[in-house]
Motif scaffolding. Structure first.
Motif, PDB file in Angstrom:
ATOM      1  N   ALA A   7     -10.296  44.641   1.383  1.00  0.00           N
ATOM      2  CA  ALA A   7     -10.748  44.427   0.001  1.00  0.00           C
ATOM      3  C   ALA A   7     -11.202  42.983  -0.188  1.00  0.00           C
ATOM      4  N   CYS A  68     -24.741  37.728  -4.600  1.00  0.00           N
ATOM      5  CA  CYS A  68     -23.357  38.213  -4.418  1.00  0.00           C
ATOM      6  C   CYS A  68     -22.952  39.076  -5.612  1.00  0.00           C
ATOM      7  N   GLY A  69     -21.770  39.688  -5.482  1.00  0.00           N
ATOM      8  CA  GLY A  69     -21.243  40.493  -6.583  1.00  0.00           C
ATOM      9  C   GLY A  69     -21.000  39.644  -7.824  1.00  0.00           C
ATOM     10  N   THR A  70     -20.570  38.410  -7.612  1.00  0.00           N
ATOM     11  CA  THR A  70     -20.295  37.512  -8.733  1.00  0.00           C
ATOM     12  C   THR A  70     -21.565  37.276  -9.555  1.00  0.00           C
ATOM     13  N   ASP A  73     -22.415  40.363 -11.582  1.00  0.00           N
ATOM     14  CA  ASP A  73     -21.572  40.506 -12.782  1.00  0.00           C
ATOM     15  C   ASP A  73     -22.026  39.557 -13.895  1.00  0.00           C
ATOM     16  N   HIS A  98     -12.276  41.475 -12.286  1.00  0.00           N
ATOM     17  CA  HIS A  98     -12.428  40.347 -11.356  1.00  0.00           C
ATOM     18  C   HIS A  98     -12.797  39.109 -12.171  1.00  0.00           C
ATOM     19  N   MET A 145     -14.563  47.699 -14.811  1.00  0.00           N
ATOM     20  CA  MET A 145     -14.763  47.864 -13.365  1.00  0.00           C
ATOM     21  C   MET A 145     -14.515  49.305 -12.920  1.00  0.00           C
ATOM     22  N   ASN A 149      -9.628  45.633  -7.775  1.00  0.00           N
ATOM     23  CA  ASN A 149      -9.551  45.049  -6.431  1.00  0.00           C
ATOM     24  C   ASN A 149      -8.125  44.745  -5.982  1.00  0.00           C
ATOM     25  N   ASP A 176     -18.476  46.815 -12.740  1.00  0.00           N
ATOM     26  CA  ASP A 176     -18.358  46.062 -11.502  1.00  0.00           C
ATOM     27  C   ASP A 176     -17.861  47.074 -10.465  1.00  0.00           C
ATOM     28  N   VAL A 178     -18.018  46.630  -7.176  1.00  0.00           N
ATOM     29  CA  VAL A 178     -17.938  45.944  -5.877  1.00  0.00           C
ATOM     30  C   VAL A 178     -16.901  46.620  -4.970  1.00  0.00           C
ATOM     31  N   GLN A 179     -15.780  47.067  -5.557  1.00  0.00           N
ATOM     32  CA  GLN A 179     -14.761  47.739  -4.732  1.00  0.00           C
ATOM     33  C   GLN A 179     -14.949  49.254  -4.716  1.00  0.00           C
ATOM     34  N   SER A 199     -21.741  44.637  -3.813  1.00  0.00           N
ATOM     35  CA  SER A 199     -21.770  43.501  -2.895  1.00  0.00           C
ATOM     36  C   SER A 199     -21.664  44.022  -1.463  1.00  0.00           C
ATOM     37  N   HIS A 201     -20.534  42.591   1.399  1.00  0.00           N
ATOM     38  CA  HIS A 201     -19.487  42.231   2.369  1.00  0.00           C
ATOM     39  C   HIS A 201     -18.199  43.045   2.234  1.00  0.00           C
ATOM     40  N   LYS A 202     -18.191  44.005   1.306  1.00  0.00           N
ATOM     41  CA  LYS A 202     -17.021  44.885   1.207  1.00  0.00           C
ATOM     42  C   LYS A 202     -17.236  46.177   1.982  1.00  0.00           C
TER      43      LYS A 202
HETATM   44  N1  PLP Z   1     -15.798  42.110  -8.206  1.00  0.00           N
HETATM   45  C1  PLP Z   1     -14.783  42.585  -7.494  1.00  0.00           C
HETATM   46  C2  PLP Z   1     -14.013  43.738  -8.006  1.00  0.00           C
HETATM   47  C3  PLP Z   1     -14.453  42.004  -6.258  1.00  0.00           C
HETATM   48  O1  PLP Z   1     -13.431  42.486  -5.553  1.00  0.00           O
HETATM   49  C4  PLP Z   1     -15.221  40.910  -5.801  1.00  0.00           C
HETATM   50  C5  PLP Z   1     -14.877  40.234  -4.536  1.00  0.00           C
HETATM   51  O2  PLP Z   1     -13.724  40.088  -4.170  1.00  0.00           O
HETATM   52  C6  PLP Z   1     -16.279  40.451  -6.594  1.00  0.00           C
HETATM   53  C7  PLP Z   1     -16.546  41.076  -7.792  1.00  0.00           C
HETATM   54  C8  PLP Z   1     -17.133  39.302  -6.177  1.00  0.00           C
HETATM   55  O3  PLP Z   1     -18.023  39.683  -5.168  1.00  0.00           O
HETATM   56  P1  PLP Z   1     -18.683  38.538  -4.236  1.00  0.00           P
HETATM   57  O4  PLP Z   1     -17.608  38.094  -3.304  1.00  0.00           O
HETATM   58  O5  PLP Z   1     -19.807  39.236  -3.537  1.00  0.00           O
HETATM   59  O6  PLP Z   1     -19.137  37.470  -5.157  1.00  0.00           O
END
Ligand code: PLP
Length: 377
Positions: A7, A68-70, A73, A98, A145, A149, A176, A178-179, A199, A201-202
């Protein structure tokens, strides 16, 4: 090494690294360049977009690459607020998002927006009804979300979307994911969400590349970055071609036999849960359904110590962000656990590569830690 922190991030399969190397060294053209090498790079980027869009069941024109996911968001919330600027300044989210969402909301509060933070129950869940109770005429954005996470809890996005529709709310729904992407059903159209962050990298892709789905009904996405007009004018900046290629390759690889991979992760999770709970003093925390995340507590044993000691033995897992700078994570705090349970929280997360023997190794090390260390009072 025993890697049980999928995760946090995931190992990169050789085929993904190879594809990125190929693009970096052989197909390094700028997609905005007019000559053939540039046009090839453009074609490659669009091919990758199609692959990822297919995994989400959306049009490739609805998918925008980000760093990135950030970023996804941040962009989603800011652009949804701008889109709905005539609706109002009220946002609904949860206390367990997150920090990419939470910190965006906090920054917006400082600018005069009002945010309602929904609290989870003791199992870690949020209900659509909570969203309904918080919904107002001036609610411009709901951001919830898909998979938490830390607990692995899956939130009811389809129900929330149905509720917004039933109430004829003009609020845009962002998730979100991402997970959630390639872990649980995640098609934005099937869920009924307007915006979705993912994202790479997950799921076995590189760090530094994400995407934002913006449903076709939303016109005029507000750019976060201004400049050369890439991503159809929505997100300027020269495309990160190697990262994009790695993202698409990771999606292709994950998609092969995905059902079996998810079943394997769920089996590993069940095995891990059973073996850990058999250790005296280990309790389950939350009731997360996602196949790749398990949260437990070794009650009374500070998780920072456990994570450090196991790390030294080559076993990688996480305290959630439970002991981030000596403070409990906001997710653990939100669950309302007693101090000794909260202090001992561990997040174990799995991938398709995880083996049953990895779990045996973890359990043996944890038992050893428990038998040789004193618990906190
Ligand atoms: N949202 C969630 C639920 C996450 O777990 C993460 C990363 O840990 C992110 C957003 C951020 O993603 P990134 O690492 O690609 O910025």
């Amino acid at each position: 090494m025993i890697y049980l922190d999928h995760a946090a991030t995931t190992p990169i399969p050789a085929a993904v690294a190879d594809e990125m190397y190929r693009v970096l060294t052989q197909q390094f053209g700028n997609p905005s360049s007019q000559y053939p090498m540039g046009q090839e790079a453009r074609k490659m980027v669009e091919g990758c977009r199609t692959v990822i869009a297919a995994a989400l069941g959306c049009q490739s024109s609805e998918l925008h690459f980000t760093s990135c996911g950030t970023e996804s968001d941040n962009w989603a919330i800011l652009s949804a607020l701008w889109h709905n600027r005539h609706v109002g300044k009220h946002i609904i989210t949860t206390t367990v998002e997150h920090s990419a969402v939470l910190e965006t909301c906090r920054a917006l509060e400082a600018q005069g927006y009002e945010v309602t933070y929904l609290k989870p129950d003791k199992t870690g869940h949020i209900t659509a009804r909570q969203v309904g109770d918080a919904l107002r005429e001036d609610t411009a954005v709901v951001s919830v979300m898909l998979v938490n996470n830390e607990t692995g809890c899956v939130f009811p996005l389809a129900e929330i979307a149905a509720l917004l529709k039933e109430r004829r709310s003009r609020a845009l729904l962002h998730t979100d994911a991402v997970q959630g992407f390639m872990k649980v059903p995640c098609a934005p159209k099937a869920l009924g969400v307007d915006m979705m962050s993912i994202s790479a990298h997950k799921i076995g892709g590189p760090k530094g590349i994400g995407a934002l789905y913006v449903g076709g009904s939303i016109r005029n996405i507000r750019p976060l970055l201004h400049g050369g007009g890439q991503e159809a004018g929505t997100r300027s900046g020269t495309e990160a071609t190697a990262q994009i290629a790695g993202f698409a390759k990771a999606v292709e690889l994950r998609a092969e036999g995905l059902t079996d991979k998810l079943a394997h992760m769920a089996e590993i999770k069940a095995y891990c849960r059973e073996k850990l709970l058999a250790i005296d003093g280990v309790v389950a925390v939350g009731q997360g359904e996602a196949p790749h995340i398990l949260m437990v507590s070794l009650v009374g044993y500070p998780s920072a110590n456990v994570v450090t000691e196991l790390g030294a033995q080559g076993i990688c897992l996480s305290a959630g962000s439970a002991c981030h700078r000596g403070k409990l994570s906001h997710v653990v705090t939100a669950l309302g656990l007693d101090k000794r349970t909260a202090g001992g929280v561990l997040r174990i997360s799995f991938g398709p590569e995880t083996d049953f023997s990895d779990i045996d190794g973890l359990c043996a090390a944890l038992l050893q830690h428990k038998n040789t260390r004193f618990p906190m009072l």
